[in-house]
Structures are given as structure tokens and as C-alpha cells.
Design a protein around this motif. Structure first.
Motif, PDB file in Angstrom:
ATOM      1  N   SER A   1      54.660  25.571  11.359  1.00 28.68           N
ATOM      2  CA  SER A   1      55.805  25.758  10.434  1.00 28.68           C
ATOM      3  C   SER A   1      55.418  25.466   9.096  1.00 28.68           C
ATOM      4  O   SER A   1      55.408  24.045   9.189  1.00 28.68           O
ATOM      5  N   ILE A   2      55.681  26.199   8.333  1.00 31.35           N
ATOM      6  CA  ILE A   2      55.741  25.783   6.816  1.00 31.35           C
ATOM      7  C   ILE A   2      56.503  25.748   5.842  1.00 31.35           C
ATOM      8  O   ILE A   2      57.600  26.285   6.232  1.00 31.35           O
ATOM      9  N   VAL A   3      56.871  24.656   4.936  1.00 31.92           N
ATOM     10  CA  VAL A   3      58.166  25.086   3.973  1.00 31.92           C
ATOM     11  C   VAL A   3      56.935  24.825   2.469  1.00 31.92           C
ATOM     12  O   VAL A   3      55.864  23.923   1.755  1.00 31.92           O
ATOM     13  N   LEU A   4      56.861  25.688   1.761  1.00 30.07           N
ATOM     14  CA  LEU A   4      56.404  25.549   0.752  1.00 30.07           C
ATOM     15  C   LEU A   4      56.673  26.039  -0.811  1.00 30.07           C
ATOM     16  O   LEU A   4      57.765  26.446  -0.538  1.00 30.07           O
ATOM     17  N   THR A   5      56.811  25.281  -1.753  1.00 27.98           N
ATOM     18  CA  THR A   5      57.217  25.043  -2.976  1.00 27.98           C
ATOM     19  C   THR A   5      56.952  25.118  -4.190  1.00 27.98           C
ATOM     20  O   THR A   5      55.416  24.718  -4.241  1.00 27.98           O
ATOM     21  N   ARG A   6      57.350  25.330  -5.667  1.00 27.86           N
ATOM     22  CA  ARG A   6      56.515  25.495  -6.987  1.00 27.86           C
ATOM     23  C   ARG A   6      57.705  23.817  -7.073  1.00 27.86           C
ATOM     24  O   ARG A   6      57.906  24.522  -7.952  1.00 27.86           O
ATOM     25  N   CYS A   7      56.951  23.172  -7.763  1.00 29.31           N
ATOM     26  CA  CYS A   7      57.329  22.144  -8.467  1.00 29.31           C
ATOM     27  C   CYS A   7      57.652  21.871 -10.206  1.00 29.31           C
ATOM     28  O   CYS A   7      58.036  21.688 -10.481  1.00 29.31           O
ATOM     29  N   GLY A   8      56.758  22.772 -10.775  1.00 29.15           N
ATOM     30  CA  GLY A   8      56.809  22.754 -11.686  1.00 29.15           C
ATOM     31  C   GLY A   8      55.788  21.890 -12.470  1.00 29.15           C
ATOM     32  O   GLY A   8      55.341  20.972 -11.789  1.00 29.15           O
ATOM     33  N   VAL A   9      55.907  21.518 -13.810  1.00 26.19           N
ATOM     34  CA  VAL A   9      54.692  20.506 -14.101  1.00 26.19           C
ATOM     35  C   VAL A   9      54.845  19.050 -14.293  1.00 26.19           C
ATOM     36  O   VAL A   9      56.070  19.612 -14.547  1.00 26.19           O
ATOM     37  N   GLY A  10      54.633  18.120 -14.059  1.00 27.12           N
ATOM     38  CA  GLY A  10      54.790  16.454 -14.535  1.00 27.12           C
ATOM     39  C   GLY A  10      55.472  16.243 -13.754  1.00 27.12           C
ATOM     40  O   GLY A  10      55.913  16.613 -12.165  1.00 27.12           O
ATOM     41  N   LYS A  11      55.675  14.490 -13.871  1.00 28.54           N
ATOM     42  CA  LYS A  11      55.550  13.959 -12.345  1.00 28.54           C
ATOM     43  C   LYS A  11      57.068  13.806 -11.835  1.00 28.54           C
ATOM     44  O   LYS A  11      57.577  13.564 -11.208  1.00 28.54           O
ATOM     45  N   VAL A  12      58.174  14.209 -12.520  1.00 25.43           N
ATOM     46  CA  VAL A  12      59.907  14.092 -13.191  1.00 25.43           C
ATOM     47  C   VAL A  12      59.998  15.393 -12.263  1.00 25.43           C
ATOM     48  O   VAL A  12      60.734  15.217 -11.417  1.00 25.43           O
TER      49      VAL A  12
ATOM     50  N   ILE B   1      54.518  21.845   2.153  1.00 22.48           N
ATOM     51  CA  ILE B   1      52.925  21.662   1.291  1.00 22.48           C
ATOM     52  C   ILE B   1      53.380  22.045  -0.631  1.00 22.48           C
ATOM     53  O   ILE B   1      54.626  22.903  -0.982  1.00 22.48           O
ATOM     54  N   ILE B   2      53.083  21.746  -1.368  1.00 25.53           N
ATOM     55  CA  ILE B   2      53.063  21.743  -2.402  1.00 25.53           C
ATOM     56  C   ILE B   2      52.342  21.862  -3.865  1.00 25.53           C
ATOM     57  O   ILE B   2      51.663  21.686  -3.580  1.00 25.53           O
ATOM     58  N   GLY B   3      52.730  23.121  -4.902  1.00 29.18           N
ATOM     59  CA  GLY B   3      51.791  23.388  -5.638  1.00 29.18           C
ATOM     60  C   GLY B   3      52.845  23.064  -6.862  1.00 29.18           C
ATOM     61  O   GLY B   3      53.600  23.268  -6.643  1.00 29.18           O
ATOM     62  N   ALA B   4      52.516  22.593  -7.816  1.00 28.87           N
ATOM     63  CA  ALA B   4      52.942  22.967  -9.557  1.00 28.87           C
ATOM     64  C   ALA B   4      53.185  24.434  -9.972  1.00 28.87           C
ATOM     65  O   ALA B   4      54.459  24.441  -9.946  1.00 28.87           O
ATOM     66  N   MET B   5      51.993  24.932  -9.941  1.00 27.92           N
ATOM     67  CA  MET B   5      52.087  25.691 -10.442  1.00 27.92           C
ATOM     68  C   MET B   5      51.827  27.260  -9.518  1.00 27.92           C
ATOM     69  O   MET B   5      51.296  27.133  -8.655  1.00 27.92           O
ATOM     70  N   GLN B   6      52.133  28.836 -10.466  1.00 28.24           N
ATOM     71  CA  GLN B   6      52.784  29.733  -9.123  1.00 28.24           C
ATOM     72  C   GLN B   6      51.171  30.238  -8.327  1.00 28.24           C
ATOM     73  O   GLN B   6      50.500  30.413  -7.543  1.00 28.24           O
ATOM     74  N   ILE B   7      50.343  30.046  -9.703  1.00 28.61           N
ATOM     75  CA  ILE B   7      48.935  30.302  -8.827  1.00 28.61           C
ATOM     76  C   ILE B   7      47.944  29.115  -8.375  1.00 28.61           C
ATOM     77  O   ILE B   7      47.430  29.539  -7.037  1.00 28.61           O
ATOM     78  N   GLU B   8      48.930  28.173  -7.831  1.00 27.71           N
ATOM     79  CA  GLU B   8      48.941  27.127  -7.082  1.00 27.71           C
ATOM     80  C   GLU B   8      48.821  27.474  -5.675  1.00 27.71           C
ATOM     81  O   GLU B   8      48.221  26.713  -4.643  1.00 27.71           O
ATOM     82  N   ILE B   9      49.729  28.228  -5.476  1.00 21.10           N
ATOM     83  CA  ILE B   9      50.274  29.156  -4.254  1.00 21.10           C
ATOM     84  C   ILE B   9      51.037  29.933  -4.016  1.00 21.10           C
ATOM     85  O   ILE B   9      51.122  30.274  -2.295  1.00 21.10           O
TER      86      ILE B   9
ATOM     87  N   VAL C   1      42.305  13.180 -13.183  1.00 22.20           N
ATOM     88  CA  VAL C   1      43.315  12.730 -13.126  1.00 22.20           C
ATOM     89  C   VAL C   1      44.450  14.228 -13.628  1.00 22.20           C
ATOM     90  O   VAL C   1      43.816  15.085 -13.334  1.00 22.20           O
ATOM     91  N   GLU C   2      45.249  14.169 -13.332  1.00 19.01           N
ATOM     92  CA  GLU C   2      46.255  15.753 -13.558  1.00 19.01           C
ATOM     93  C   GLU C   2      47.739  15.262 -13.770  1.00 19.01           C
ATOM     94  O   GLU C   2      48.192  13.001 -14.318  1.00 19.01           O
ATOM     95  N   MET C   3      49.169  15.656 -13.106  1.00 21.42           N
ATOM     96  CA  MET C   3      50.297  15.519 -13.952  1.00 21.42           C
ATOM     97  C   MET C   3      51.418  15.462 -12.374  1.00 21.42           C
ATOM     98  O   MET C   3      52.568  15.182 -13.160  1.00 21.42           O
ATOM     99  N   GLU C   4      51.215  15.120 -11.113  1.00 24.01           N
ATOM    100  CA  GLU C   4      51.893  15.239 -10.228  1.00 24.01           C
ATOM    101  C   GLU C   4      51.796  14.725  -8.847  1.00 24.01           C
ATOM    102  O   GLU C   4      52.515  13.964  -8.597  1.00 24.01           O
TER     103      GLU C   4
END
Length: 227
Positions: free
Chosen positions: A43-54, A6-14, A169-172
Motif C-alpha cells: 500500500s502506497i501514498v505517493l506525492t509531489r511536494c514542490g521545492v523547498g522546506k516550507v 513516498i515524497i518527491g519534490a519534482m515530477q521527474i522524481e516521482i 545538500v538539498e532543499m527538502e
């Protein structure tokens, strides 16, 4: 046991998911925090990726390599590009693509895809979660497009609609889908609408960011519960 990424860009998203998880271990790779544990016995792996495609591409590849996840769900918020798609509606990806990469480049260079198809089983599960949740969310299934900019100008919005026929439209999302595709990992992108990607986008985003992020995370939580 299958392992769900599970991936979210920002902390509030996870945050909602993290609060519900039984976290066993925390890791930090390339600056990205990864939380392993269980959610509803899965079984879960959760992360915060930050904003943007890179950022999201790098984070997704680390998740695949380090944690060998069996599927990936990307949760977050987006700007509406559909006339019938309103603030706080959910969008479930049918496919994803980059709006800041030429279509010819997408088609003619590796990995030779104009867009990346979301996994049909995950799409159906997301629909079921929306329909069964107490939130009674309106949902749409359609194309999600991503680029390295926050869309807040009507002329850009209309150009994106004309060229891509997208739902939002979004950024990730497109980079999560891109990396998932080349690694043959099933994925789905979920977005709750925070704004209409126009001149009022910044104000709407500030007003609805937290609510939209929480609603998308709630649907992910429901999906995991139903797996």
C-alpha cells in the motif's frame, strides 16, 4: 497492511514510481497531488511536494494526517559535499538537519533536536536495495542538510562542510525528517547526486538532473519490492 509514504519534490522524481504503481485514487490537498494505490503489492501514498522546506513540511504533515502512513521515504537529488561522493552516487541519510537555522535554536527550541535521525531499518533496507539493484550504484550513508537555497558557490560549500560535516545538500529532506520526527513516523531520505554544489553546479544539475532523479526513484522502487 503497512502504508508507505513516498515524497518527491519534482515530477521527474516521482515519475518512475508513478508509472509502476497501480493507482486507485488521486487527491488534491493544499495544491499537493496525492496518489494512493499499490506497488509490488504494498500500500502506497505517493506525492509531489514542490521545492523547498516550507512546501515539503506542509506536504509531509498532510500525508501524516490524511493518510496515516506508517513510514516515509523521501526521494530526490542533491549536491555533493563529500570529497569521495561523486555525481550519480546515492546518499542515504543517517540524519538530517537545517543548515539555515542556528544550531542553538535547533537545540533550545521545540522540538529540541540538532538533527533528526533516520530510521535504522529503512537505512538498512536502502543499503540492501543499492547493493542488489542492477544499477550497481555506489552509495554512502551520512548527514543530509537542507536550506532554502540552491548551493552553487564554493565559499558557501566549504562553510557548510566545516559546520555540519554533511554528505550532501538539498532543499527538502530536513523538513521531511523534522515533521516525521514530531509525528513519530519512521523516515529515510534518499538522494542521488546531480552536482558538486560549486560554481559548475547549474550546468551539472541540468546534465544529470533526470538521470539522478530516476536512479533515486529506482532505489525506492527496489526498497518497496523488498519490504
Amino acid at each position: 497492511m503497512s502504508k508507505i509514504g513516498i515524497i518527491g519534490a519534482m515530477q521527474i522524481e516521482i515519475d518512475l514510481i508513478l508509472d509502476q504503481m497501480d493507482v486507485f485514487e488521486e487527491f488534491l490537498f493544499a495544491g499537493f497531488p496525492f496518489y494512493t494505490g499499490t506497488l509490488h503489492g504494498k500500500s502506497i501514498v505517493l506525492t509531489r511536494c514542490g521545492v523547498g522546506k516550507v512546501n515539503s513540511a506542509a506536504c509531509t504533515q498532510i500525508m501524516v494526517d490524511r493518510f496515516q502512513v506508517d513510514c516515509i521515504i523521501n526521494t530526490g537529488i542533491a549536491g555533493s559535499l563529500g570529497k569521495d561522493i561523486s555525481v550519480c552516487d546515492m546518499v542515504i541519510s543517517s540524519d538530517v538537519t537545517h543548515h539555515d537555522v542556528r544550531k542553538a535554536q535547533m537545540k533550545n527550541l521545540f522540538p529540541f533536536q540538532e538533527s533528526f535521525l533516520a530510521n535504522q531499518n529503512l537505512i538498512e533496507l536502502a543499503k540492501k536495495a543499492c547493493e542488489s539493484s542492477d544499477l550497481k550504484l555506489t552509495y554512502h550513508c551520512g548527514r543530509i542538510i537542507s536550506g532554502e537555497c540552491f548551493v552553487s558557490e564554493s565559499h558557501l560549500k566549504e562553510n557548510l562542510i566545516q559546520n555540519y560535516s554533511p554528505a550532501c545538500v538539498e532543499m527538502e529532506g530536513s523538513s521531511v525528517g523534522h515533521v516525521s520526527f514530531i509525528n513519530q513516523v519512521p523516515f529515510v531520505i534518499l538522494r542521488c547526486i546531480s552536482d558538486n554544489a560549486d560554481e559548475e553546479a547549474s550546468i551539472s544539475y541540468e546534465n544529470f538532473e533526470k538521470l539522478a532523479a530516476s536512479q533515486s526513484a529506482f532505489i525506492v522502487n527496489e526498497m518497496v519490492r523488498m519490504m
